[in-house]
Design a protein around this motif. Structure first.
Motif, PDB file in Angstrom:
ATOM      1  N   GLU A  46       0.838  -1.204   0.000  1.00  0.00           N
ATOM      2  CA  GLU A  46       0.000   0.000   0.000  1.00  0.00           C
ATOM      3  C   GLU A  46       0.874   1.256   0.000  1.00  0.00           C
ATOM      4  O   GLU A  46       0.552   2.250  -0.656  1.00  0.00           O
ATOM      5  CB  GLU A  46      -0.907   0.030   1.228  1.00  0.00           C
ATOM      6  N   ASN A  50       1.112   4.219  -2.952  1.00  0.00           N
ATOM      7  CA  ASN A  50       0.971   5.653  -2.680  1.00  0.00           C
ATOM      8  C   ASN A  50       2.203   6.440  -3.125  1.00  0.00           C
ATOM      9  O   ASN A  50       2.079   7.541  -3.655  1.00  0.00           O
ATOM     10  CB  ASN A  50       0.643   5.886  -1.205  1.00  0.00           C
ATOM     11  N   ARG A  53       1.951   6.809  -6.854  1.00  0.00           N
ATOM     12  CA  ARG A  53       0.954   7.825  -7.218  1.00  0.00           C
ATOM     13  C   ARG A  53       1.500   9.230  -7.052  1.00  0.00           C
ATOM     14  O   ARG A  53       1.223  10.109  -7.850  1.00  0.00           O
ATOM     15  CB  ARG A  53      -0.323   7.655  -6.394  1.00  0.00           C
ATOM     16  N   TYR A 108      -0.729  17.117  -1.352  1.00  0.00           N
ATOM     17  CA  TYR A 108      -1.768  16.351  -0.655  1.00  0.00           C
ATOM     18  C   TYR A 108      -2.226  16.976   0.659  1.00  0.00           C
ATOM     19  O   TYR A 108      -2.678  16.270   1.544  1.00  0.00           O
ATOM     20  CB  TYR A 108      -1.317  14.904  -0.442  1.00  0.00           C
ATOM     21  N   ARG A 156      -1.535  11.106   1.419  1.00  0.00           N
ATOM     22  CA  ARG A 156      -2.467  10.477   0.481  1.00  0.00           C
ATOM     23  C   ARG A 156      -3.086   9.240   1.120  1.00  0.00           C
ATOM     24  O   ARG A 156      -4.295   9.032   1.061  1.00  0.00           O
ATOM     25  CB  ARG A 156      -1.729  10.109  -0.808  1.00  0.00           C
ATOM     26  N   LEU A 157      -2.256   8.431   1.748  1.00  0.00           N
ATOM     27  CA  LEU A 157      -2.721   7.218   2.418  1.00  0.00           C
ATOM     28  C   LEU A 157      -3.718   7.573   3.534  1.00  0.00           C
ATOM     29  O   LEU A 157      -4.778   6.966   3.642  1.00  0.00           O
ATOM     30  CB  LEU A 157      -1.518   6.470   2.978  1.00  0.00           C
ATOM     31  N   HIS A 159      -5.568  10.297   3.882  1.00  0.00           N
ATOM     32  CA  HIS A 159      -6.812  10.834   3.311  1.00  0.00           C
ATOM     33  C   HIS A 159      -7.688   9.718   2.760  1.00  0.00           C
ATOM     34  O   HIS A 159      -8.894   9.698   2.968  1.00  0.00           O
ATOM     35  CB  HIS A 159      -6.509  11.842   2.194  1.00  0.00           C
ATOM     36  N   ARG A 160      -7.069   8.780   2.067  1.00  0.00           N
ATOM     37  CA  ARG A 160      -7.833   7.674   1.486  1.00  0.00           C
ATOM     38  C   ARG A 160      -8.391   6.772   2.594  1.00  0.00           C
ATOM     39  O   ARG A 160      -9.517   6.300   2.488  1.00  0.00           O
ATOM     40  CB  ARG A 160      -6.970   6.888   0.515  1.00  0.00           C
ATOM     41  N   ASN A 163     -11.419   8.363   4.108  1.00  0.00           N
ATOM     42  CA  ASN A 163     -12.583   8.309   3.225  1.00  0.00           C
ATOM     43  C   ASN A 163     -13.221   6.918   3.200  1.00  0.00           C
ATOM     44  O   ASN A 163     -14.387   6.797   2.826  1.00  0.00           O
ATOM     45  CB  ASN A 163     -12.191   8.729   1.802  1.00  0.00           C
ATOM     46  N   THR A 164     -12.477   5.873   3.561  1.00  0.00           N
ATOM     47  CA  THR A 164     -13.043   4.528   3.537  1.00  0.00           C
ATOM     48  C   THR A 164     -13.586   4.102   4.897  1.00  0.00           C
ATOM     49  O   THR A 164     -14.279   3.111   4.993  1.00  0.00           O
ATOM     50  CB  THR A 164     -11.996   3.493   3.070  1.00  0.00           C
TER      51      THR A 164
END
Length: 165
Positions: A46, A50, A53, A108, A156-157, A159-160, A163-164
């Motif tokens: 993971e 990131n 990305r 980010y 980024r990790l 934030h994602r 969101n999940t």
């Protein structure tokens, strides 16, 4: 998921990182260092995703190429004074290296600033190697760029993950 096609700029940025002794895995390990206590099931894969990305962003590629080029020129003694000495010594009050790195962190959001400041002080993993002056390499910009990529990937990790949840 289909892998995106890399443009020439991204390929060059990745190649220059490798040539300077920095792998994607090295940066991903910094992301893991920053995020594992907040994400107990975090996997290195993971973190790698990131980091990839973040590096796929053009402004990050530009920062990588600019910083590495300046480090190489300083290493070869090809900058005019007083800039040559300032960059070669990684003078503490110079700060332009951090400003370039902050352009990456900014991609980010504000959480990246905290991650960047923390990792810049701790200097774990590859950052310790990049800061070792005995190698003969000048990494004035590169150490900050690598830390910034890790901080941005951590953001980024985070934030994602938010969101999940």
């Amino acid at each position: 998921m289909k892998e995106p096609i890399m443009n020439n700029l991204e390929q060059t940025a990745r190649q220059w990182l490798e040539e300077r002794g920095v792998t994607i895995k090295d940066i991903a390990e910094l992301v893991y260092y920053l995020q594992s206590k907040y994400h107990p099931n975090l996997k290195l894969e993971e973190c790698i995703e990131n980091v990839n990305r973040v590096i796929a962003k053009r402004e990050v590629q530009n920062a990588i190429l600019t910083g590495i080029q300046l480090d190489k020129l300083a290493e070869e003694g090809k900058l005019d004074e007083p800039l040559q000495s300032i960059i070669h010594r990684d003078e503490g009050l110079y700060g332009v290296d951090e400003i370039l790195a902050l352009s990456i962190v900014n991609v980010y959001g504000s959480i990246g600033f905290t991650n960047y400041g923390y990792i810049d002080k701790q200097k774990p993993g590859i950052l310790q190697y990049l800061n070792d002056k005995s190698t003969g390499k000048c990494n004035t910009f590169l150490d900050d760029i690598v830390g910034a990529i890790a901080a941005a990937a951590s953001s980024r990790l985070a934030h994602r993950a938010a969101n999940t949840e």
